[in-house]
Design a protein around this motif. Structure first.
Motif, PDB file in Angstrom:
ATOM      1  N   TRP A 280      21.592 -80.171-111.547  1.00  0.00           N
ATOM      2  CA  TRP A 280      22.513 -80.624-112.600  1.00  0.00           C
ATOM      3  C   TRP A 280      23.152 -79.406-113.245  1.00  0.00           C
ATOM      4  CZ3 TRP A 280      21.876 -79.786-118.045  1.00  0.00           C
ATOM      5  CH2 TRP A 280      22.855 -80.388-118.822  1.00  0.00           C
ATOM      6  N   SER A 281      24.474 -79.445-113.388  1.00  0.00           N
ATOM      7  CA  SER A 281      25.185 -78.351-114.042  1.00  0.00           C
ATOM      8  C   SER A 281      26.118 -78.916-115.105  1.00  0.00           C
ATOM      9  CB  SER A 281      25.987 -77.526-113.035  1.00  0.00           C
ATOM     10  OG  SER A 281      26.983 -78.314-112.395  1.00  0.00           O
ATOM     11  N   TYR A 282      26.319 -78.119-116.137  1.00  0.00           N
ATOM     12  CA  TYR A 282      27.158 -78.544-117.265  1.00  0.00           C
ATOM     13  C   TYR A 282      27.993 -77.354-117.739  1.00  0.00           C
ATOM     14  CZ  TYR A 282      28.542 -79.404-122.089  1.00  0.00           C
ATOM     15  OH  TYR A 282      29.275 -79.509-123.252  1.00  0.00           O
ATOM     16  N   ARG A 283      29.203 -77.617-118.126  1.00  0.00           N
ATOM     17  CA  ARG A 283      30.032 -76.629-118.815  1.00  0.00           C
ATOM     18  C   ARG A 283      30.874 -77.344-119.853  1.00  0.00           C
ATOM     19  NH1 ARG A 283      35.137 -77.643-117.644  1.00  0.00           N
ATOM     20  NH2 ARG A 283      35.863 -78.103-115.529  1.00  0.00           N
ATOM     21  N   ASP A 284      31.262 -76.607-120.904  1.00  0.00           N
ATOM     22  CA  ASP A 284      32.192 -77.213-121.846  1.00  0.00           C
ATOM     23  C   ASP A 284      33.617 -76.944-121.384  1.00  0.00           C
ATOM     24  OD1 ASP A 284      32.359 -74.549-122.479  1.00  0.00           O
ATOM     25  OD2 ASP A 284      31.646 -74.730-124.521  1.00  0.00           O
ATOM     26  N   ASN A 285      34.606 -77.212-122.217  1.00  0.00           N
ATOM     27  CA  ASN A 285      35.991 -77.242-121.754  1.00  0.00           C
ATOM     28  C   ASN A 285      36.509 -75.860-121.381  1.00  0.00           C
ATOM     29  OD1 ASN A 285      37.685 -76.083-124.167  1.00  0.00           O
ATOM     30  ND2 ASN A 285      36.180 -77.458-125.081  1.00  0.00           N
ATOM     31  N   ILE A 286      37.485 -75.848-120.479  1.00  0.00           N
ATOM     32  CA  ILE A 286      38.182 -74.640-120.042  1.00  0.00           C
ATOM     33  C   ILE A 286      39.631 -74.754-120.487  1.00  0.00           C
ATOM     34  CG2 ILE A 286      38.967 -73.337-118.023  1.00  0.00           C
ATOM     35  CD1 ILE A 286      36.412 -74.109-116.620  1.00  0.00           C
ATOM     36  N   ALA A 287      40.120 -73.753-121.177  1.00  0.00           N
ATOM     37  CA  ALA A 287      41.430 -73.843-121.830  1.00  0.00           C
ATOM     38  C   ALA A 287      42.579 -74.041-120.848  1.00  0.00           C
ATOM     39  CB  ALA A 287      41.663 -72.587-122.669  1.00  0.00           C
ATOM     40  N   ILE A 288      42.487 -73.436-119.654  1.00  0.00           N
ATOM     41  CA  ILE A 288      43.621 -73.441-118.741  1.00  0.00           C
ATOM     42  C   ILE A 288      43.827 -74.783-118.055  1.00  0.00           C
ATOM     43  CG2 ILE A 288      42.463 -72.734-116.611  1.00  0.00           C
ATOM     44  CD1 ILE A 288      45.733 -71.268-117.994  1.00  0.00           C
ATOM     45  N   THR A 289      42.800 -75.639-118.026  1.00  0.00           N
ATOM     46  CA  THR A 289      42.929 -76.930-117.348  1.00  0.00           C
ATOM     47  C   THR A 289      43.626 -77.940-118.256  1.00  0.00           C
ATOM     48  OG1 THR A 289      40.709 -77.573-118.083  1.00  0.00           O
ATOM     49  CG2 THR A 289      40.896 -76.532-115.930  1.00  0.00           C
ATOM     50  N   ASP A 290      44.256 -78.923-117.627  1.00  0.00           N
ATOM     51  CA  ASP A 290      45.034 -79.905-118.385  1.00  0.00           C
ATOM     52  C   ASP A 290      44.159 -80.843-119.207  1.00  0.00           C
ATOM     53  OD1 ASP A 290      47.445 -78.927-117.448  1.00  0.00           O
ATOM     54  OD2 ASP A 290      47.491 -80.278-115.715  1.00  0.00           O
ATOM     55  N   ASP A 291      42.993 -81.236-118.663  1.00  0.00           N
ATOM     56  CA  ASP A 291      42.205 -82.253-119.350  1.00  0.00           C
ATOM     57  C   ASP A 291      41.361 -81.707-120.505  1.00  0.00           C
ATOM     58  OD1 ASP A 291      40.190 -80.907-117.991  1.00  0.00           O
ATOM     59  OD2 ASP A 291      39.967 -82.463-116.461  1.00  0.00           O
ATOM     60  N   HIS A 292      41.009 -80.399-120.469  1.00  0.00           N
ATOM     61  CA  HIS A 292      40.204 -79.763-121.526  1.00  0.00           C
ATOM     62  C   HIS A 292      38.869 -80.486-121.749  1.00  0.00           C
ATOM     63  CE1 HIS A 292      43.664 -77.306-122.472  1.00  0.00           C
ATOM     64  NE2 HIS A 292      44.394 -78.366-122.730  1.00  0.00           N
ATOM     65  N   ASN A 293      38.367 -81.151-120.709  1.00  0.00           N
ATOM     66  CA  ASN A 293      37.138 -81.912-120.882  1.00  0.00           C
ATOM     67  C   ASN A 293      35.909 -81.085-120.515  1.00  0.00           C
ATOM     68  OD1 ASN A 293      38.509 -84.238-121.636  1.00  0.00           O
ATOM     69  ND2 ASN A 293      38.681 -84.974-119.521  1.00  0.00           N
ATOM     70  N   THR A 294      34.770 -81.473-121.077  1.00  0.00           N
ATOM     71  CA  THR A 294      33.505 -80.931-120.601  1.00  0.00           C
ATOM     72  C   THR A 294      33.208 -81.544-119.233  1.00  0.00           C
ATOM     73  OG1 THR A 294      32.246 -82.678-121.684  1.00  0.00           O
ATOM     74  CG2 THR A 294      32.653 -80.655-122.947  1.00  0.00           C
ATOM     75  N   LEU A 295      32.285 -80.934-118.497  1.00  0.00           N
ATOM     76  CA  LEU A 295      32.012 -81.404-117.138  1.00  0.00           C
ATOM     77  C   LEU A 295      30.511 -81.375-116.878  1.00  0.00           C
ATOM     78  CD1 LEU A 295      33.052 -82.223-114.298  1.00  0.00           C
ATOM     79  CD2 LEU A 295      33.083 -79.787-113.743  1.00  0.00           C
ATOM     80  N   SER A 296      29.999 -82.461-116.312  1.00  0.00           N
ATOM     81  CA  SER A 296      28.601 -82.563-115.917  1.00  0.00           C
ATOM     82  C   SER A 296      28.559 -83.030-114.467  1.00  0.00           C
ATOM     83  CB  SER A 296      27.867 -83.562-116.819  1.00  0.00           C
ATOM     84  OG  SER A 296      26.520 -83.684-116.446  1.00  0.00           O
ATOM     85  N   LEU A 297      27.894 -82.254-113.588  1.00  0.00           N
ATOM     86  CA  LEU A 297      27.868 -82.555-112.166  1.00  0.00           C
ATOM     87  C   LEU A 297      26.433 -82.673-111.660  1.00  0.00           C
ATOM     88  CD1 LEU A 297      30.588 -80.167-110.668  1.00  0.00           C
ATOM     89  CD2 LEU A 297      30.774 -82.635-110.997  1.00  0.00           C
ATOM     90  N   LEU A 298      26.245 -83.545-110.675  1.00  0.00           N
ATOM     91  CA  LEU A 298      24.958 -83.698-110.001  1.00  0.00           C
ATOM     92  C   LEU A 298      25.134 -83.429-108.512  1.00  0.00           C
ATOM     93  CD1 LEU A 298      23.289 -86.904-111.520  1.00  0.00           C
ATOM     94  CD2 LEU A 298      22.430 -84.560-111.642  1.00  0.00           C
ATOM     95  N   ASN A 299      24.234 -82.630-107.940  1.00  0.00           N
ATOM     96  CA  ASN A 299      24.158 -82.402-106.503  1.00  0.00           C
ATOM     97  C   ASN A 299      22.726 -82.688-106.059  1.00  0.00           C
ATOM     98  OD1 ASN A 299      26.858 -81.354-106.451  1.00  0.00           O
ATOM     99  ND2 ASN A 299      26.051 -79.391-107.160  1.00  0.00           N
ATOM    100  N   ALA A 300      22.567 -83.086-104.805  1.00  0.00           N
ATOM    101  CA  ALA A 300      21.235 -83.385-104.287  1.00  0.00           C
ATOM    102  C   ALA A 300      21.139 -82.941-102.841  1.00  0.00           C
ATOM    103  CB  ALA A 300      20.933 -84.879-104.402  1.00  0.00           C
ATOM    104  N   SER A 301      19.912 -82.630-102.415  1.00  0.00           N
ATOM    105  CA  SER A 301      19.698 -82.269-101.013  1.00  0.00           C
ATOM    106  C   SER A 301      18.293 -82.673-100.594  1.00  0.00           C
ATOM    107  CB  SER A 301      19.911 -80.765-100.793  1.00  0.00           C
ATOM    108  OG  SER A 301      18.918 -80.008-101.454  1.00  0.00           O
ATOM    109  N   MET A 302      18.146 -82.903 -99.297  1.00  0.00           N
ATOM    110  CA  MET A 302      16.860 -83.237 -98.695  1.00  0.00           C
ATOM    111  C   MET A 302      16.703 -82.418 -97.431  1.00  0.00           C
ATOM    112  SD  MET A 302      14.150 -85.306 -98.944  1.00  0.00           S
ATOM    113  CE  MET A 302      14.664 -86.815 -99.820  1.00  0.00           C
ATOM    114  N   VAL A 303      15.537 -81.786 -97.262  1.00  0.00           N
ATOM    115  CA  VAL A 303      15.266 -80.957 -96.089  1.00  0.00           C
ATOM    116  C   VAL A 303      14.071 -81.536 -95.344  1.00  0.00           C
ATOM    117  CG1 VAL A 303      14.539 -78.676 -95.295  1.00  0.00           C
ATOM    118  CG2 VAL A 303      16.235 -78.875 -97.124  1.00  0.00           C
TER     119      VAL A 303
END
Length: 358
Positions: A280-303
């Motif tokens: 799980w990763s999170y960041r707050d807003n980035i000024a250069i992007t149009d939406d200025h939204n925070t972002l929360s992402l999930l990635n998963a893997s199985m080996v």
């Protein structure tokens, strides 16, 4: 006749390096380390190749041809010599306080030489606790291509480039337990003479920016059980400022970077042959992007490890199929007179990978 336009570069890089290092323990409390280094590097072959005549009327040549006449070199045939020396001493000032001091000198035949110091104090008041104070300087010299690029089709070199320099300050606290580790770092970095593209009359490399940033970083690991581990890190910026030449197309770092960023990973050893991870990763807003939204992402893997040397991996990126924009440092175009400095991200992506090591 029409044919696809093929274009590329043909480079050959040669280097020779000789080094001598040694260490001597002067007494029970002092360790002295020193080293000498000599290196030579050059680009004996630096040309472009294409299936069209790049130095004529762009007529089709049927085969891909290397344009290797002396006057067609893309990077001048120059040789770089580097003479380096370093000296470092480590000593125990007390039972709980260690000092490390070092100096490194790098001398170049085609760029400014520099002497870089390093200082570190390590204090361990108790078994599980460590405090560190670190100061250091470093620099990155322009490459042979940065200095002597003539006409690669990408940019033009600049023999007046100065090395990029950085001064860094860190105050670190570490706690190490049997199942838990945490590290907190206060930092400040001063960077000068950053090298980038100068958008003047010609697209050339130049020293275009300087910046300073300070903040706090946190890293941690927790062995929850013998088969489950949590780990992560986070960064918060107190200050992030840059100064960029007016004609450079570089986006200021404070517009590209979030003030807060964090990542957490869950590692699970399901069985001897099965491993899983959730990120799980999170960041707050980035000024250069149009939406200025925070972002929360999930990635998963199985080996899956069916036998020695065999490995299967199932990876799912952007598990929740989030839509967001990725910032870029250079302007990639414009729309209605407004610069575009972002690209759409990939959505949900699934991949399966098999590898065999023998």
């Amino acid at each position: 006749m029409q044919a696809d336009f093929l274009f590329g570069e043909q480079f050959k890089y040669q280097s020779l390096q000789l080094a001598l290092e040694g260490a001597k323990k002067l007494n029970n409390d002092w360790l002295l380390s020193a080293g000498l280094e000599w290196s030579e590097s050059k680009l004996p072959d630096g040309f472009v190749k294409s299936n069209y005549n790049l130095y004529g009327d762009l007529e089709w040549l049927e085969n891909v041809t290397v344009f290797d006449l002396p006057q067609q070199r893309t990077v001048l045939d120059k040789t770089r010599f580097i003479r380096s020396a370093y000296l470092q001493t480590q000593t125990e000032l007390t039972d709980t306080l260690n000092l490390t001091m070092g100096l490194r000198f790098d001398g170049y035949n085609d760029i400014a030489s520099k002497l870089n110091p390093r200082l570190a104090l390590v204090y361990q008041p108790a078994e599980h606790h460590v405090l560190k104070g670190i100061y250091g300087e470093a620099y990155r010299v322009p490459s042979l291509g940065d200095l002597y690029d003539e006409e690669s089709g990408l940019t033009q070199g600049n023999t007046s480039l100065r090395p990029s320099t950085i001064k860094s300050y860190e105050l670190i606290y570490n706690y190490t337990g049997s199942d838990f580790f945490i590290s907190t770092t206060l930092f400040h970095n001063d960077i000068a003479d950053l090298i980038g593209f100068d958008s003047g009359d010609t697209v050339a490399l130049a020293n275009i920016a300087k910046s300073n940033a300070s903040g706090i970083e946190l890293e941690w690991r927790w062995n929850v059980t013998d088969s489950v581990r949590l780990r992560g890190h986070s960064t918060h910026l107190f200050e992030n400022e840059s100064e960029i030449k007016a004609q450079a197309s570089l986006v200021p770092s404070e517009q590209l970077s979030p003030d807060n960023y964090m990542m957490t990973l869950l590692d699970w050893q399901i069985a001897s042959q099965w491993q899983a991870q959730l990120q799980w990763s999170y960041r707050d807003n980035i000024a250069i992007t149009d939406d200025h939204n925070t972002l929360s992402l999930l990635n998963a893997s199985m080996v899956f490890l069916p036998a020695a040397g065999h490995r299967w991996q199932l990876k799912v990126s952007n598990l929740l199929d989030k839509t967001y924009q990725v910032p870029v440092i250079q302007q990639i175009g414009s729309s209605n007179g407004i610069a575009i400095n972002e690209l759409p991200s990939r959505g949900l992506a699934v991949s399966i990978k098999y590898s065999w090591h023998f």
